[in-house]
Design a protein around this motif. Structure first.
Motif, PDB file in Angstrom:
ATOM      1  N   PRO A  63       0.900  -1.350   0.182  1.00 30.46           N
ATOM      2  CA  PRO A  63       0.033  -0.214  -0.003  1.00 30.46           C
ATOM      3  C   PRO A  63       0.902   1.212   0.008  1.00 30.46           C
ATOM      4  CG  PRO A  63      -0.938  -1.612   1.563  1.00 30.46           C
ATOM      5  CD  PRO A  63       0.435  -2.143   1.121  1.00 30.46           C
ATOM      6  N   ARG A  84       0.519   4.961   3.924  1.00 27.00           N
ATOM      7  CA  ARG A  84      -0.003   3.649   3.976  1.00 27.00           C
ATOM      8  C   ARG A  84      -1.538   3.310   3.911  1.00 27.00           C
ATOM      9  NH1 ARG A  84       4.719   3.825   6.935  1.00 27.00           N
ATOM     10  NH2 ARG A  84       6.388   2.264   6.159  1.00 27.00           N
ATOM     11  N   ARG A  85      -2.252   4.491   4.078  1.00 29.94           N
ATOM     12  CA  ARG A  85      -3.442   4.524   4.173  1.00 29.94           C
ATOM     13  C   ARG A  85      -4.165   5.072   2.845  1.00 29.94           C
ATOM     14  NH1 ARG A  85      -3.035   6.681   9.226  1.00 29.94           N
ATOM     15  NH2 ARG A  85      -3.527   8.762   8.488  1.00 29.94           N
ATOM     16  N   GLY A  86      -3.267   5.326   1.847  1.00 29.23           N
ATOM     17  CA  GLY A  86      -3.675   5.672   0.638  1.00 29.23           C
ATOM     18  C   GLY A  86      -3.794   7.124   0.361  1.00 29.23           C
ATOM     19  N   GLU A  87      -3.734   8.077   1.519  1.00 33.00           N
ATOM     20  CA  GLU A  87      -3.729   9.518   1.058  1.00 33.00           C
ATOM     21  C   GLU A  87      -2.717  10.116   0.196  1.00 33.00           C
ATOM     22  OE1 GLU A  87      -4.429  11.613   4.924  1.00 33.00           O
ATOM     23  OE2 GLU A  87      -6.138  10.054   5.506  1.00 33.00           O
ATOM     24  N   GLU A 109       2.495   6.980   7.340  1.00 33.88           N
ATOM     25  CA  GLU A 109       1.231   6.093   7.669  1.00 33.88           C
ATOM     26  C   GLU A 109       0.317   6.605   6.868  1.00 33.88           C
ATOM     27  OE1 GLU A 109       0.962   3.363   9.452  1.00 33.88           O
ATOM     28  OE2 GLU A 109       3.101   3.683   9.673  1.00 33.88           O
ATOM     29  N   GLU A 110       0.004   8.054   6.500  1.00 39.04           N
ATOM     30  CA  GLU A 110      -1.028   8.446   5.822  1.00 39.04           C
ATOM     31  C   GLU A 110      -0.805   7.786   4.444  1.00 39.04           C
ATOM     32  OE1 GLU A 110      -2.038  12.636   7.702  1.00 39.04           O
ATOM     33  OE2 GLU A 110      -0.801  12.607   5.654  1.00 39.04           O
ATOM     34  N   ARG A 121      -6.650   2.981  -2.912  1.00 37.09           N
ATOM     35  CA  ARG A 121      -6.410   1.874  -2.104  1.00 37.09           C
ATOM     36  C   ARG A 121      -6.276   0.786  -3.342  1.00 37.09           C
ATOM     37  NH1 ARG A 121     -11.403   0.824   2.083  1.00 37.09           N
ATOM     38  NH2 ARG A 121     -10.706   2.585   3.485  1.00 37.09           N
ATOM     39  N   ALA A 138     -10.819  -1.280  -4.007  1.00 38.82           N
ATOM     40  CA  ALA A 138     -10.519  -0.071  -3.419  1.00 38.82           C
ATOM     41  C   ALA A 138     -11.305   1.034  -4.138  1.00 38.82           C
ATOM     42  CB  ALA A 138      -9.080   0.252  -3.907  1.00 38.82           C
ATOM     43  N   HIS A 193      -7.623   9.618  -2.240  1.00 36.78           N
ATOM     44  CA  HIS A 193      -7.632   8.401  -1.452  1.00 36.78           C
ATOM     45  C   HIS A 193      -7.335   7.288  -2.364  1.00 36.78           C
ATOM     46  CE1 HIS A 193      -8.269  10.235   2.696  1.00 36.78           C
ATOM     47  NE2 HIS A 193      -9.009  11.044   1.775  1.00 36.78           N
TER      48      HIS A 193
END
Length: 525
Positions: free
Chosen positions: A228, A489-492, A486-487, A504, A510, A502
């Motif tokens: 991701p 990794r969350r797709g931001e 981390e953002e 995914r 996604a 965003h």
């Protein structure tokens, strides 16, 4: 590829950056070894007993060559890639170094130093450029400050080899062998640089999206294309490169016509000039004359410089380990202030106890030069290469850092040429210039330099648009870079200053959405 799968992604990326910085070992060695070459009797005989002006020009030719290469190296790096440009820098350095160690007259030294300087100028600019473009945001400072650390290793080796050869040998070997040794660090760099991954941002600029994705996976996810973080990072780079192409049709003109780019360019040039105005090159090039003014012989000075190189390595190591925690702005300000105080104390000592009038004063002066070197090496030197490469977008980065690096070389050359004349004209009063400039550097950066720690390269355009020119009191907050990772990794994904996408992995069902990035200002800065 096998190594990238067996090591943690950040450590593998750090190793790639460390290897790319090998060229800086040659840089530090070449700058340091000349101090022990110039006094050699055989060298002076071969080169026709050069005057002090000619000796200054032998030193300065290296810097002029570095300045000349930086005029076009940015375009070379953008056309042929970071790795091939580094290889070209190695080839030029081999040619220049060979001319130096085989010199039959002073003209060989002039030409060899100039060509070696061209190679060094390319390597010194390209290494942090490449490092910044392969790094995770949270370790970018650790990678780009490796430039100064490896330079310190070169200076460390040069100080001991120079001292040993000056005292232990006679004849041609006293200076030809030390000059030949400078070629060694560039050999593995030239042989293996093409085995390293290319800059993913350069690949994106060339429209090679799949290769960019594969390199990001190799660097940041042990080769996992579906990671991701890699997917989001790849999307952010591609989207922003496409945006930059639309709004930055001519990168050279954009550097001067865009208010935000011009601001960053001025900061980068000012930073590189400020480094030389601390007096570091004056001490490095003319330490025998400086130490003689307080009664310390050339032989003892060369020994002291070996100790000084150890101090520099300690400072540079501290910078590499802590810069991503402490940031760029505050260490730079405080290092300039403390360096200024060392010059104030050193100036007082030379003025009151000239020519060895007091042994304790001589020891105290040496201590001040070592303290200065510690403060300089722990922040000022490394950050002068770290900050410029992380202020610009992908389209303008290579060209902008070529300009800022040119400022480093030309200011270095000016100090090298002016210092002997200043010593002869005003003596110890010349040191007051550096004391004052260290303090004015600190004031300038306190007022105008924003913090750039940990912000992804694709988000720096938006960041500089939001940060006011006068930084103190602006309320700008820079988050821990690990939070931004981390953002990702969350797709931001941030695209310019206008939107957040965003993303995914489509294999996991996604979706994509957009919202105004204005809501995310607190997160970004």
């Amino acid at each position: 590829m096998g190594l990238s799968r067996s090591l943690s992604p950040k450590f593998y990326t750090w190793l790639c950056g460390l290897f790319a910085a090998l060229g800086s070992v040659t840089f530090g060695y070449d700058l340091g070894i000349i101090a022990s070459v110039l006094p050699s009797e055989n060298f002076n005989g071969v080169t026709g007993h050069p005057t002090s002006t000619q000796q200054g020009f032998i030193t300065g030719c290296l810097l002029l060559g570095a300045f000349a290469s930086n005029i076009w190296v940015g375009s070379v790096a953008d056309i042929f890639g970071r790795r091939r440009a580094i290889l070209a820098g190695c080839m030029l350095f081999f040619l220049g170094g060979g001319l130096q160690c085989g010199a039959q007259s002073i003209n060989y030294m002039y030409g060899g130093r100039f060509l070696a300087g061209m190679g060094i100028g390319m390597l010194a600019m390209l290494a942090p450029l490449y490092q910044s473009e392969i790094a995770h945001p949270s370790i970018r400072g650790r990678l780009t400050t490796l430039q100064q650390f490896m330079l310190g290793i070169g200076a460390f080796v040069a100080s001991f080899i120079g001292y040993g050869m000056y005292h232990g040998t006679k004849g041609p070997i006293q200076w030809r062998l030390p000059l030949a040794i400078q070629l060694l660090p560039a050999v593995p760099l030239a042989l293996f640089i093409l085995l390293l991954p290319e800059s993913p941002r350069w690949l994106a600029m060339q429209g090679r999206s799949d290769e960019c994705h594969a390199v990001l996976a190799r660097l940041h996810a042990r080769g996992d294309l579906n990671d991701p973080f890699v997917i989001a990072e790849h999307r952010e780079i591609i989207e922003n490169v496409e945006l930059e192409k639309k709004i930055t049709q001519n990168a050279w003109s954009q550097l001067f016509t865009s208010r935000s780019n011009l601001r960053r360019l001025i900061l980068g040039v000012a930073l590189q000039f400020s480094v030389q105005m601390t007096g570091v090159s004056c001490i490095q090039y003319y330490s025998p004359q400086i130490f003689a003014s307080i009664g310390i012989s050339t032989s003892v000075t060369l020994g002291l410089q070996s100790g000084n190189s150890v101090i520099a390595l300690i400072g540079e190591a501290l910078c590499v380990f802590f810069i991503d925690k402490l940031g760029r702005r505050r260490p730079l300000i405080w290092a300039n202030i403390l360096s200024g105080f060392t010059f104030i104390v050193g100036t007082i000592l030379i003025a009151v106890f000239p020519a060895g009038g007091n042994a304790n004063a001589s020891r105290a002066f040496v201590a001040m030069t070592w303290l200065f070197n510690l403060f300089f090496s722990a922040a000022i030197g490394p950050l002068s290469w770290c900050i410029p490469v992380e202020m610009f977008n992908s389209t303008t980065r290579a060209k902008a850092t070529a300009i800022t690096s040119s400022a480093a070389w030309i200011s270095n050359f000016l100090i090298a040429q002016v210092s002997p004349v200043a010593f002869a004209s005003v003596g110890w009063r010349y040191y007051l210039v550096f004391a004052i400039c260290c303090m004015s550097n600190a004031l300038f950066f306190w007022a105008f330099l924003p913090e750039t720690k940990g912000i992804p390269l694709e988000e720096l355009d938006a960041y500089f648009e939001r940060v006011p020119i006068l930084v103190p009191g602006s309320g700008v907050i820079v988050r821990d870079a690990r939070a931004r990772e981390e953002e990702l990794r969350r797709g931001e994904v941030y695209v310019g200053a206008d939107q957040v996408i965003h993303v995914r992995d489509e294999k996991r069902g996604a979706s994509m959405g957009e919202k105004d990035a204005g809501e995310m200002v607190e997160h970004v800065i």
